[in-house]
Design a protein around this motif. Structure first.
Motif, PDB file in Angstrom:
ATOM      1  N   MET A 166       0.824  -1.199   0.000  1.00  0.00           N
ATOM      2  CA  MET A 166       0.000   0.000   0.000  1.00  0.00           C
ATOM      3  C   MET A 166       0.866   1.261   0.000  1.00  0.00           C
ATOM      4  O   MET A 166       0.593   2.225  -0.729  1.00  0.00           O
ATOM      5  N   VAL A 167       1.927   1.255   0.815  1.00  0.00           N
ATOM      6  CA  VAL A 167       2.829   2.404   0.867  1.00  0.00           C
ATOM      7  C   VAL A 167       3.423   2.674  -0.511  1.00  0.00           C
ATOM      8  O   VAL A 167       3.417   3.813  -1.002  1.00  0.00           O
ATOM      9  N   VAL A 168       3.923   1.630  -1.156  1.00  0.00           N
ATOM     10  CA  VAL A 168       4.563   1.811  -2.462  1.00  0.00           C
ATOM     11  C   VAL A 168       3.546   2.217  -3.513  1.00  0.00           C
ATOM     12  O   VAL A 168       3.827   3.070  -4.367  1.00  0.00           O
ATOM     13  N   SER A 169       2.355   1.643  -3.455  1.00  0.00           N
ATOM     14  CA  SER A 169       1.306   2.020  -4.403  1.00  0.00           C
ATOM     15  C   SER A 169       0.967   3.501  -4.287  1.00  0.00           C
ATOM     16  O   SER A 169       0.867   4.218  -5.293  1.00  0.00           O
ATOM     17  N   GLU A 170       0.791   3.983  -3.066  1.00  0.00           N
ATOM     18  CA  GLU A 170       0.481   5.402  -2.872  1.00  0.00           C
ATOM     19  C   GLU A 170       1.662   6.279  -3.271  1.00  0.00           C
ATOM     20  O   GLU A 170       1.483   7.349  -3.851  1.00  0.00           O
ATOM     21  N   LEU A 171       2.870   5.808  -2.982  1.00  0.00           N
ATOM     22  CA  LEU A 171       4.055   6.559  -3.369  1.00  0.00           C
ATOM     23  C   LEU A 171       4.124   6.711  -4.882  1.00  0.00           C
ATOM     24  O   LEU A 171       4.446   7.793  -5.414  1.00  0.00           O
ATOM     25  N   ASN A 172       3.789   5.620  -5.597  1.00  0.00           N
ATOM     26  CA  ASN A 172       3.787   5.686  -7.054  1.00  0.00           C
ATOM     27  C   ASN A 172       2.756   6.682  -7.570  1.00  0.00           C
ATOM     28  O   ASN A 172       3.020   7.436  -8.500  1.00  0.00           O
ATOM     29  N   LYS A 173       1.560   6.660  -6.974  1.00  0.00           N
ATOM     30  CA  LYS A 173       0.529   7.622  -7.389  1.00  0.00           C
ATOM     31  C   LYS A 173       0.978   9.051  -7.179  1.00  0.00           C
ATOM     32  O   LYS A 173       0.797   9.910  -8.058  1.00  0.00           O
ATOM     33  N   VAL A 174       1.567   9.296  -6.039  1.00  0.00           N
ATOM     34  CA  VAL A 174       1.981  10.642  -5.690  1.00  0.00           C
ATOM     35  C   VAL A 174       3.077  11.137  -6.630  1.00  0.00           C
ATOM     36  O   VAL A 174       3.047  12.259  -7.144  1.00  0.00           O
ATOM     37  N   THR A 175       4.072  10.279  -6.846  1.00  0.00           N
ATOM     38  CA  THR A 175       5.197  10.708  -7.672  1.00  0.00           C
ATOM     39  C   THR A 175       4.821  10.853  -9.129  1.00  0.00           C
ATOM     40  O   THR A 175       5.361  11.698  -9.843  1.00  0.00           O
ATOM     41  N   LEU A 176       3.850  10.023  -9.607  1.00  0.00           N
ATOM     42  CA  LEU A 176       3.346  10.218 -10.964  1.00  0.00           C
ATOM     43  C   LEU A 176       2.649  11.556 -11.083  1.00  0.00           C
ATOM     44  O   LEU A 176       2.787  12.273 -12.088  1.00  0.00           O
ATOM     45  N   THR A 177       1.887  11.916 -10.055  1.00  0.00           N
ATOM     46  CA  THR A 177       1.207  13.222 -10.054  1.00  0.00           C
ATOM     47  C   THR A 177       2.225  14.356 -10.036  1.00  0.00           C
ATOM     48  O   THR A 177       2.074  15.353 -10.757  1.00  0.00           O
ATOM     49  N   GLU A 178       3.267  14.181  -9.228  1.00  0.00           N
ATOM     50  CA  GLU A 178       4.322  15.202  -9.164  1.00  0.00           C
ATOM     51  C   GLU A 178       5.005  15.370 -10.520  1.00  0.00           C
ATOM     52  O   GLU A 178       5.286  16.477 -10.952  1.00  0.00           O
ATOM     53  N   ALA A 179       5.270  14.231 -11.186  1.00  0.00           N
ATOM     54  CA  ALA A 179       5.956  14.288 -12.474  1.00  0.00           C
ATOM     55  C   ALA A 179       5.094  14.970 -13.534  1.00  0.00           C
ATOM     56  O   ALA A 179       5.595  15.668 -14.423  1.00  0.00           O
ATOM     57  N   ALA A 180       3.756  14.758 -13.449  1.00  0.00           N
ATOM     58  CA  ALA A 180       2.853  15.380 -14.412  1.00  0.00           C
ATOM     59  C   ALA A 180       2.790  16.890 -14.199  1.00  0.00           C
ATOM     60  O   ALA A 180       2.571  17.634 -15.132  1.00  0.00           O
TER      61      ALA A 180
END
Length: 369
Positions: free
Chosen positions: A355-369
């Motif tokens: 769950m931590v990694v999944s949320e981290l991926n969502k967050v960082t994808l949003t940051e990159a966009a």
């Protein structure tokens, strides 16, 4: 929600043993030092593969007494790092000495041995490497430099209970090793606590005296000492926890390995431990751009994280008189702005890591966009 640390879960797993040990300590009325503390000292010395363990009131007092026992005082210099909790620096100042900071290795995040000799002066008396996040510093290189210059080495192992370097335990390689048992540590008391370990009989004797007002016997004060004794209840708690420390360490290492697998395809940098080192993962940190906004987004998703440490000691206002300036320690300063510590504790479940990694991926994808 995924907490950063869950001490209640740990307590629930051994509640009956802890409660029994604490009640027995109270019933004994041995509230300061006493047999519970003595038993813990024997077990922790064996755990560290050292001849001596002297339990004290905190990790800070352990560092302070180690310096004093080694004869460090006014006018002396101690080489250390700024990427640490402020207690490392505070203990040096308590002894009357001056901390001299060197930068950290960008691969391991621990003291860079290649920078030590340039920091050594005729006033240098000791080196304090910090085993950051549970990974030991390059002790062979540090010890070789220390021996060339006749310097004392004091391991700050506050985050490294059970860590190993080439088969040797944290605290057993330097002249002295210092541990903290603050509640959140891998081996934590139910209050403050610390210990100094060593193999030298004279150093051990001096620490025993210094922690107890310099008393050789009651009211017979042979040194100007301190009230740095461990209380009996903490000894009782730590004795119970010694039954679990190896299992907890392996659980942390398993969790860290899961993080490593899940983050393998991502650019988040992590320390690179040697193959012959045992990292005990007091902290599982990644290096990530836009750290503060990522942390805020994870917090909004009920993923709790930490930062170890956001402001290096040489740039802390409290230590401005040491003369530190931005740019003095470029690796330390860069990492301080990018470190993010993810949840890790023995009771953390595999699905929570995912769950931590999944949320981290969502967050960082949003940051990159």
């Amino acid at each position: 929600m995924v907490p950063f640390l869950d001490l209640k879960a740990q307590y629930r797993g051994m509640k009956a043993e802890i409660d029994e040990a604490v009640i027995a300590a109270i019933d004994s009325t041995q509230f300061v030092m006493g047999p519970q503390v003595g038993a813990f000292e024997e077990r922790f010395a064996a755990f560290c593969n050292t001849r001596h363990c002297k339990a004290v009131s905190s990790g800070t007092s352990a560092l302070h007494l180690a310096l004093l026992a080694a004869g460090i005082g006014a006018g002396d210099e101690v080489v250390t790092v700024s990427m640490t909790f402020v207690a490392t620096t505070a203990a040096i100042l308590y002894s009357g000495a001056k901390p001299v900071f060197v930068d950290i290795d960008p691969r391991t995040w621990t003291m860079d041995p290649a920078l030590i000799e340039a920091a050594v002066t005729p006033r240098t008396r000791a080196i304090i490497p910090v085993h950051l996040h549970g990974l030991m510093a390059d002790m062979d290189a540090i010890m070789a430099i220390a021996r060339r210059h006749n310097l004392i080495v004091i391991e700050d192992a506050a985050q490294a209970h059970g860590a190993e370097y080439k088969g040797r335990r944290a605290g057993s390689i330097g002249d002295l090793g210092c541990f903290s048992f603050y509640p959140g540590k891998n081996l934590g008391a139910y209050g403050e606590g610390g210990a100094v370990v060593c193999n030298d009989d004279d150093l051990a004797r001096r620490i025993s005296l210094l922690r107890d007002w310099g008393q050789e016997s009651k009211y017979n004060h042979v040194l100007a000492g301190y009230n740095y004794r461990m209380d009996g209840i903490q000894g009782a708690v730590l004795n119970v926890k010694m039954n679990y420390i190896e299992a907890w360490t392996e659980a942390r290492r398993t969790i860290a390995a899961q993080y490593d697998r899940l983050l393998a395809s991502h650019p988040y940098r992590r320390p690179a431990p040697r193959d012959d080192c045992r990292h005990v993962y007091h902290v599982y940190a990644i290096e990530i751009p836009q750290r503060d906004s990522v942390q805020a987004a994870l917090d909004a998703a009920d993923i709790k994280t930490g930062i170890h440490y956001p402001v290096p000691v040489h740039l802390q206002k409290a230590y401005a008189d040491l003369g530190g300036r931005p740019g003095d320690l470029p690796v330390t300063e860069a990492l301080a702005s990018r470190f993010l510590s993810l949840p890790i504790y023995a009771e953390l479940r595999s699905e929570q890591v995912s769950m931590v990694v999944s949320e981290l991926n969502k967050v960082t994808l949003t940051e990159a966009a």
